[in-house]
Scaffold this active site. Structure first.
Site, mmCIF file in Angstrom:
data_model
loop_
_atom_site.group_PDB
_atom_site.id
_atom_site.type_symbol
_atom_site.label_atom_id
_atom_site.label_comp_id
_atom_site.label_asym_id
_atom_site.label_seq_id
_atom_site.Cartn_x
_atom_site.Cartn_y
_atom_site.Cartn_z
ATOM 1 N N LYS A 103 0.146 4.358 -2.853
ATOM 2 C CA LYS A 103 -1.337 4.447 -3.187
ATOM 3 C C LYS A 103 -0.238 6.302 -2.261
ATOM 4 O O LYS A 103 -0.595 6.816 -2.460
ATOM 5 C CB LYS A 103 -2.048 4.458 -1.353
ATOM 6 C CG LYS A 103 -2.060 3.387 -1.818
ATOM 7 C CD LYS A 103 -3.430 3.299 -0.308
ATOM 8 C CE LYS A 103 -4.162 1.553 -0.808
ATOM 9 N NZ LYS A 103 -4.327 0.809 0.138
ATOM 10 N N SER A 160 0.839 -1.534 -0.344
ATOM 11 C CA SER A 160 0.052 0.104 0.526
ATOM 12 C C SER A 160 0.856 1.494 0.087
ATOM 13 O O SER A 160 0.331 2.250 0.009
ATOM 14 C CB SER A 160 -0.734 0.529 1.216
ATOM 15 O OG SER A 160 -1.909 -0.727 1.155
ATOM 16 N N SER A 175 -5.576 3.852 4.638
ATOM 17 C CA SER A 175 -5.037 2.441 3.282
ATOM 18 C C SER A 175 -6.747 2.146 2.838
ATOM 19 O O SER A 175 -5.880 1.011 1.935
ATOM 20 C CB SER A 175 -4.401 1.798 4.436
ATOM 21 O OG SER A 175 -3.781 1.431 3.045
#
Length: 461
Positions: A76, A73, A127
């Protein structure tokens, strides 16, 4: 912030940019870095790691930093930056399908309407994988197009070995080709932290999305324990430490079974801001412990000197034949230099060299000189251009004799004032001359009258 070489204090250790022939387009590297020797650095459990000075870009520690790995993640970070640069925060997006159950998600439902800002908070605070996908499709039209934007932006950030095939880092989306490095993540994060909205997003501890027609309100808490968790501890070098770290201000956690536990963290104390990246730590606590150890090490050993700040005038230069006679100049980004703790800051000097014969028109951002930073020996350690802070158009006819358009009112006022003064002086002079003649005439008349009186008294003389 401008990437420059830091002060050479006790020896010359080539920086990564020097070793690879790279140089910032904003700055000229003139010297080697500060004495970087991470033999005394703490050990980290992550497979790959790096720590940089977020201001200067100086690499203060690295471990397998150029090895391509799965970022999970942490992807991102770049997704957020691209969305911030391509979409408006108040733009509304209608969800086209229900979120799947893979990983973290905000349980978005088809037909729900969210603003870009709400989705960004869901993505960066909690997230949420579905938020990342919704934003990517809205910004790029398709995942493929959005990933092209991501990869192009990564290159402009200074990334060298990054290829993203999705917006959220999930294994289920072509993860075998979704790769980056700890170094590239640091460069992307450094660039992203220049965006004030990005900073706000990644430093937010709690965010609430109000209820919609299809869902109750959503309350998200940050996955970054270093921002706020004080009542829980982790062990670091045999000592129990709280997760919350003084000065922590971001950025992003990540986890998949392939990537392991990942964390890109930022912390700032005074003028020094450090970005540390750890990939593939074995346990959840390890990623935070690794980054905290690197922060401790960095703040204890290095400091950042701000030689010049962007948006603050460094000097003014004279412009010929313009509508303005002078223009302020500044650096495009903060000119930061990393040096070892204990170095005498007073020994650092700056030198400004201005271009000669600057003639209008001048565009905002034109290079009009340079600023050079020198150490105590007088050696240049960094040099960056000085740019015009505003435009200067061609001036009118009077500009050819050195009178800028902006100075014409003052010129006219000055000219009129001089004329008025001269007229007043002339009037005073004429009056004084007239009075003087009158006094002389009066004196002559008195003298004549006096003679006539004397003659009347003695007519036979």
């Amino acid at each position: 912030m401008v990437i420059v070489a830091a002060l050479a204090l006790t020896g010359a250790v080539p920086s990564f940019a020097e070793k690879n022939g790279a140089a910032s387009d904003k700055a000229v590297q003139l010297k080697a870095s500060a004495q970087i020797d991470w033999a005394d650095a703490p050990s980290v459990s992550g497979t790959s790691a790096i720590m940089i000075d977020a201001g200067s870009g100086e690499i203060l520690y690295e471990k397998n930093a150029y090895e391509q790995r799965d970022p999970a993640s942490i992807t991102k970070i770049l997704t957020c930056l691209v969305v911030l640069e391509t979409m408006e925060l108040d733009q509304e997006i209608t969800v086209s399908k229900d979120a799947d159950d893979t990983g973290h998600n905000m349980a978005s439902k088809a037909g729900e309407v969210f603003t870009v800002e709400q989705l960004l908070y869901a993505m960066m605070v909690y997230s949420a994988n579905d938020a990342a996908e919704i934003l990517a499709l809205a910004a790029g039209g398709s995942m493929e197009n959005f990933c092209q934007l991501m990869n192009e932006r990564a290159v402009r950030c200074g990334a060298e070995n990054t290829n993203f095939t999705n917006a959220n880092g999930l294994n289920t989306y072509g993860q075998e080709n979704h790769k980056t490095t700890a170094y590239d993540i640091a460069m992307i994060s450094k660039e992203a932290m220049k965006n004030q909205m990005f900073r706000k997003l990644v430093s937010t501890v709690k965010y609430t999305i109000p209820a919609t027609d299809l869902s109750e309100k959503r309350v998200f808490r940050s996955t970054n324990a270093c921002l706020y968790i004080e009542n829980e501890t982790l062990e670091i070098d045999g000592q129990e430490r709280p997760f919350k770290y003084k000065g922590a201000n971001g950025i992003k956690t990540g986890y998949t079974s392939v990537a392991g536990r990942c964390f890109c963290g930022s912390a700032k104390r005074g003028s020094t801001e450090l970005i540390a990246v750890v990939l593939n730590s074995p346990e959840d606590e390890d990623r935070f412990a690794d980054v905290i150890k690197l922060w401790d090490y960095g703040f204890s050993k290095y400091s950042t000197y701000v030689a010049a700040k962007s948006k603050e005038a460094v000097d003014e230069v004279r412009v010929k034949r313009g509508d303005k006679s002078k223009v302020a100049i500044s650096v495009s980004e903060d000119l930061d230099i990393t040096f070892n703790k204990g170095y005498d800051r007073d020994a650092i000097t700056t030198e400004i060299a201005l271009n000669e014969d600057i003639t209008a028109p001048v565009a905002k951002g034109d290079e009009l000189g340079t600023i050079t930073v020198r150490n105590e020996d007088g050696d240049a350690v960094a040099q960056v251009p000085l740019l015009a802070m505003e435009k200067v158009e061609k001036g009118g006819p009077l500009s050819y004799i050195g009178i800028a358009d902006e100075d014409i009112p003052f010129f006219l006022i000055g000219t009129i004032s001089i004329i008025v003064i001269l007229i007043l002086i002339r009037i005073i002079f004429v009056r004084m001359k007239r009075k003087k003649k009158q006094r002389r005439r009066a004196q002559r008349q008195r003298k004549i009258k006096r003679k006539e009186r004397e003659k009347e008294k003695n007519p036979f003389e």
